[in-house]
Design a protein around this motif. Sequence first.
Motif, PDB file in Angstrom:
ATOM      1  N   ALA A  56       0.829  -1.200   0.000  1.00  0.00           N
ATOM      2  CA  ALA A  56       0.000   0.000   0.000  1.00  0.00           C
ATOM      3  C   ALA A  56       0.862   1.248   0.000  1.00  0.00           C
ATOM      4  O   ALA A  56       0.543   2.243  -0.683  1.00  0.00           O
ATOM      5  CB  ALA A  56      -0.930  -0.011   1.214  1.00  0.00           C
ATOM      6  N   ALA A  57       1.955   1.233   0.757  1.00  0.00           N
ATOM      7  CA  ALA A  57       2.862   2.373   0.782  1.00  0.00           C
ATOM      8  C   ALA A  57       3.497   2.578  -0.592  1.00  0.00           C
ATOM      9  O   ALA A  57       3.613   3.712  -1.072  1.00  0.00           O
ATOM     10  CB  ALA A  57       3.945   2.161   1.837  1.00  0.00           C
ATOM     11  N   PHE A  58       3.896   1.483  -1.237  1.00  0.00           N
ATOM     12  CA  PHE A  58       4.484   1.569  -2.580  1.00  0.00           C
ATOM     13  C   PHE A  58       3.500   2.203  -3.552  1.00  0.00           C
ATOM     14  O   PHE A  58       3.863   3.128  -4.295  1.00  0.00           O
ATOM     15  CB  PHE A  58       4.882   0.176  -3.065  1.00  0.00           C
ATOM     16  CG  PHE A  58       5.505   0.155  -4.439  1.00  0.00           C
ATOM     17  CD1 PHE A  58       6.881   0.151  -4.586  1.00  0.00           C
ATOM     18  CD2 PHE A  58       4.716   0.152  -5.586  1.00  0.00           C
ATOM     19  CE1 PHE A  58       7.458   0.138  -5.846  1.00  0.00           C
ATOM     20  CE2 PHE A  58       5.282   0.143  -6.847  1.00  0.00           C
ATOM     21  CZ  PHE A  58       6.662   0.136  -6.973  1.00  0.00           C
ATOM     22  N   ASP A  59       2.276   1.723  -3.559  1.00  0.00           N
ATOM     23  CA  ASP A  59       1.278   2.243  -4.495  1.00  0.00           C
ATOM     24  C   ASP A  59       1.017   3.730  -4.254  1.00  0.00           C
ATOM     25  O   ASP A  59       0.889   4.513  -5.208  1.00  0.00           O
ATOM     26  CB  ASP A  59      -0.029   1.465  -4.359  1.00  0.00           C
ATOM     27  CG  ASP A  59       0.086   0.030  -4.860  1.00  0.00           C
ATOM     28  OD1 ASP A  59       1.046  -0.273  -5.591  1.00  0.00           O
ATOM     29  OD2 ASP A  59      -0.784  -0.789  -4.496  1.00  0.00           O
ATOM     30  N   ALA A  60       0.948   4.132  -2.981  1.00  0.00           N
ATOM     31  CA  ALA A  60       0.680   5.534  -2.666  1.00  0.00           C
ATOM     32  C   ALA A  60       1.823   6.427  -3.114  1.00  0.00           C
ATOM     33  O   ALA A  60       1.598   7.512  -3.680  1.00  0.00           O
ATOM     34  CB  ALA A  60       0.450   5.692  -1.161  1.00  0.00           C
ATOM     35  N   VAL A  61       3.055   5.980  -2.889  1.00  0.00           N
ATOM     36  CA  VAL A  61       4.222   6.784  -3.254  1.00  0.00           C
ATOM     37  C   VAL A  61       4.375   6.865  -4.771  1.00  0.00           C
ATOM     38  O   VAL A  61       4.628   7.942  -5.323  1.00  0.00           O
ATOM     39  CB  VAL A  61       5.489   6.216  -2.597  1.00  0.00           C
ATOM     40  CG1 VAL A  61       6.738   6.872  -3.164  1.00  0.00           C
ATOM     41  CG2 VAL A  61       5.437   6.432  -1.081  1.00  0.00           C
ATOM     42  N   GLU A  62       4.215   5.755  -5.452  1.00  0.00           N
ATOM     43  CA  GLU A  62       4.322   5.763  -6.914  1.00  0.00           C
ATOM     44  C   GLU A  62       3.263   6.688  -7.515  1.00  0.00           C
ATOM     45  O   GLU A  62       3.552   7.469  -8.441  1.00  0.00           O
ATOM     46  CB  GLU A  62       4.167   4.351  -7.465  1.00  0.00           C
ATOM     47  CG  GLU A  62       4.423   4.254  -8.967  1.00  0.00           C
ATOM     48  CD  GLU A  62       4.327   2.832  -9.478  1.00  0.00           C
ATOM     49  OE1 GLU A  62       5.216   2.406 -10.240  1.00  0.00           O
ATOM     50  OE2 GLU A  62       3.350   2.126  -9.118  1.00  0.00           O
ATOM     51  N   ALA A  63       2.054   6.632  -6.977  1.00  0.00           N
ATOM     52  CA  ALA A  63       0.969   7.468  -7.493  1.00  0.00           C
ATOM     53  C   ALA A  63       1.242   8.949  -7.254  1.00  0.00           C
ATOM     54  O   ALA A  63       0.980   9.785  -8.131  1.00  0.00           O
ATOM     55  CB  ALA A  63      -0.355   7.061  -6.846  1.00  0.00           C
ATOM     56  N   VAL A  64       1.764   9.294  -6.076  1.00  0.00           N
ATOM     57  CA  VAL A  64       1.978  10.714  -5.794  1.00  0.00           C
ATOM     58  C   VAL A  64       3.147  11.257  -6.608  1.00  0.00           C
ATOM     59  O   VAL A  64       3.130  12.429  -7.021  1.00  0.00           O
ATOM     60  CB  VAL A  64       2.172  10.953  -4.279  1.00  0.00           C
ATOM     61  CG1 VAL A  64       3.592  10.739  -3.822  1.00  0.00           C
ATOM     62  CG2 VAL A  64       1.694  12.353  -3.902  1.00  0.00           C
ATOM     63  N   PHE A  65       4.156  10.447  -6.893  1.00  0.00           N
ATOM     64  CA  PHE A  65       5.229  10.896  -7.785  1.00  0.00           C
ATOM     65  C   PHE A  65       4.674  11.209  -9.171  1.00  0.00           C
ATOM     66  O   PHE A  65       5.059  12.198  -9.806  1.00  0.00           O
ATOM     67  CB  PHE A  65       6.322   9.828  -7.901  1.00  0.00           C
ATOM     68  CG  PHE A  65       7.218   9.712  -6.692  1.00  0.00           C
ATOM     69  CD1 PHE A  65       7.297  10.711  -5.748  1.00  0.00           C
ATOM     70  CD2 PHE A  65       8.001   8.581  -6.519  1.00  0.00           C
ATOM     71  CE1 PHE A  65       8.129  10.603  -4.643  1.00  0.00           C
ATOM     72  CE2 PHE A  65       8.842   8.461  -5.421  1.00  0.00           C
ATOM     73  CZ  PHE A  65       8.902   9.466  -4.476  1.00  0.00           C
ATOM     74  N   ALA A  66       3.765  10.362  -9.642  1.00  0.00           N
ATOM     75  CA  ALA A  66       3.147  10.604 -10.944  1.00  0.00           C
ATOM     76  C   ALA A  66       2.298  11.872 -10.911  1.00  0.00           C
ATOM     77  O   ALA A  66       2.304  12.665 -11.866  1.00  0.00           O
ATOM     78  CB  ALA A  66       2.299   9.401 -11.354  1.00  0.00           C
ATOM     79  N   SER A  67       1.578  12.095  -9.815  1.00  0.00           N
ATOM     80  CA  SER A  67       0.754  13.300  -9.686  1.00  0.00           C
ATOM     81  C   SER A  67       1.618  14.555  -9.683  1.00  0.00           C
ATOM     82  O   SER A  67       1.243  15.583 -10.259  1.00  0.00           O
ATOM     83  CB  SER A  67      -0.078  13.234  -8.402  1.00  0.00           C
ATOM     84  OG  SER A  67      -1.045  12.206  -8.473  1.00  0.00           O
ATOM     85  N   MET A  68       2.764  14.492  -9.018  1.00  0.00           N
ATOM     86  CA  MET A  68       3.684  15.617  -9.016  1.00  0.00           C
ATOM     87  C   MET A  68       4.148  15.943 -10.429  1.00  0.00           C
ATOM     88  O   MET A  68       4.212  17.109 -10.829  1.00  0.00           O
ATOM     89  CB  MET A  68       4.884  15.316  -8.117  1.00  0.00           C
ATOM     90  CG  MET A  68       4.571  15.305  -6.632  1.00  0.00           C
ATOM     91  SD  MET A  68       5.896  14.562  -5.643  1.00  0.00           S
ATOM     92  CE  MET A  68       7.278  15.656  -6.050  1.00  0.00           C
ATOM     93  N   GLY A 117       7.037  15.935   1.359  1.00  0.00           N
ATOM     94  CA  GLY A 117       5.878  15.929   2.223  1.00  0.00           C
ATOM     95  C   GLY A 117       4.688  15.199   1.633  1.00  0.00           C
ATOM     96  O   GLY A 117       3.916  14.564   2.361  1.00  0.00           O
ATOM     97  N   LEU A 118       4.524  15.264   0.323  1.00  0.00           N
ATOM     98  CA  LEU A 118       3.391  14.608  -0.309  1.00  0.00           C
ATOM     99  C   LEU A 118       3.391  13.100  -0.108  1.00  0.00           C
ATOM    100  O   LEU A 118       2.326  12.477  -0.070  1.00  0.00           O
ATOM    101  CB  LEU A 118       3.368  14.932  -1.805  1.00  0.00           C
ATOM    102  CG  LEU A 118       2.903  16.346  -2.160  1.00  0.00           C
ATOM    103  CD1 LEU A 118       3.194  16.657  -3.625  1.00  0.00           C
ATOM    104  CD2 LEU A 118       1.421  16.525  -1.864  1.00  0.00           C
ATOM    105  N   GLN A 119       4.585  12.497   0.009  1.00  0.00           N
ATOM    106  CA  GLN A 119       4.648  11.070   0.314  1.00  0.00           C
ATOM    107  C   GLN A 119       3.970  10.786   1.649  1.00  0.00           C
ATOM    108  O   GLN A 119       3.175   9.846   1.774  1.00  0.00           O
ATOM    109  CB  GLN A 119       6.101  10.612   0.405  1.00  0.00           C
ATOM    110  CG  GLN A 119       6.874  10.601  -0.898  1.00  0.00           C
ATOM    111  CD  GLN A 119       8.334  10.284  -0.638  1.00  0.00           C
ATOM    112  OE1 GLN A 119       9.178  11.167  -0.629  1.00  0.00           O
ATOM    113  NE2 GLN A 119       8.640   9.034  -0.404  1.00  0.00           N
ATOM    114  N   ASP A 120       4.311  11.564   2.647  1.00  0.00           N
ATOM    115  CA  ASP A 120       3.749  11.369   3.977  1.00  0.00           C
ATOM    116  C   ASP A 120       2.247  11.593   3.985  1.00  0.00           C
ATOM    117  O   ASP A 120       1.491  10.837   4.608  1.00  0.00           O
ATOM    118  CB  ASP A 120       4.419  12.334   4.966  1.00  0.00           C
ATOM    119  CG  ASP A 120       5.917  12.139   5.036  1.00  0.00           C
ATOM    120  OD1 ASP A 120       6.353  11.083   5.526  1.00  0.00           O
ATOM    121  OD2 ASP A 120       6.648  13.034   4.583  1.00  0.00           O
ATOM    122  N   LEU A 121       1.798  12.626   3.274  1.00  0.00           N
ATOM    123  CA  LEU A 121       0.375  12.932   3.257  1.00  0.00           C
ATOM    124  C   LEU A 121      -0.417  11.830   2.574  1.00  0.00           C
ATOM    125  O   LEU A 121      -1.518  11.469   3.023  1.00  0.00           O
ATOM    126  CB  LEU A 121       0.124  14.259   2.555  1.00  0.00           C
ATOM    127  CG  LEU A 121       0.865  15.487   3.095  1.00  0.00           C
ATOM    128  CD1 LEU A 121       0.374  16.743   2.380  1.00  0.00           C
ATOM    129  CD2 LEU A 121       0.699  15.619   4.588  1.00  0.00           C
TER     130      LEU A 121
END
Length: 320
Positions: free
Chosen positions: A17-29, A295-299
């Motif tokens: 779940a952490a991997f998916d969230a981080v990968e997604a937020v990098f793409a959003s950035m 910070g977006l990773q943490d959020l």
Amino acid sequence: MWVVAEKEIAGLVTPDAAFDAVEAVFASMASGDAYNFPVVREAIGYEDALYGFKGGFDKAALNLGLKAGGYWPNNQKHGLINHQSTVFLFDPDTGRVAAAVGGNLLTALRTAAASAVSIKHLAPKGAKVLGMIGAGHQSAFQMKAAARVANFEKVLGWNPHPEMLGRLADTAAELGLPFEAVERDRLGAESDVIISITSAFEPLLLDGHVTGPTHIAAMGTDTKGKQELDSALVARARLFTDEVAQSVSIGEFQHVTAKGLVSEDDVTPIGRVITGDHEGRGSAEITIFDGTGVGLQDLAVAGAVVELAKQQGKAVEVEI
């Protein structure tokens, strides 16, 4: 306001779940849907501590907030880990505080997830040997996350304090992988992927250590003066990061840009690779990902945790 205690985090978020969230937020950035705020990080002049704030806003997921905390190198005397933090989420519609979430395990999971994302997208094809520089608290999370995205057959390890290498050996054994403590020159020559997770201010991995196709994830503590990698090594690699502004100011690439060896334009946000806007490794012999920790990773991870905690009755609602 919802409060999710540190003790509840392990039962709420998985490495996947952490991997998916981080990968997604990098793409959003990379697509412009999310952005980070300038980082505040300072030596406070007490207990050798580094303290600061990382925040941002993801307008797609409506995550707004910050992580407050830092690095307390003397925490062993208190029976605590060195990294201490709390994530605060705010309602983007009203500005009211929405949640406070224990950030210690979240930080370890999202940091490990970031290096794993870089390995997935940038490692040499068929990578078999993982090299680990550093054997602190987060090293185990790093190794486990890396093993989820590549079929490693062996782990090599080095640490400035050899007596700590047992943590790497135990983690490798847990993963069913042979482990060997080696010197840095052999680690650099034989590893296909290298994770550096230290608080060094002088380079530990030198240019002459690294030969052949290699991916390096520089994941150590970021602040002014931080350096884990030799500038000559960085200068001959293809460079990626989570946040360019952070990398060249408080991250691993601050030294090469200050010396004029590379420019900011030579550093690519990894989100562009994830979205297919950049070829990634291409024909490069060496790639380096500087994980500065945005910070977006943490959020992103904290937001998911709050929802799960509410569903499972593990969040406490308080009035402020």
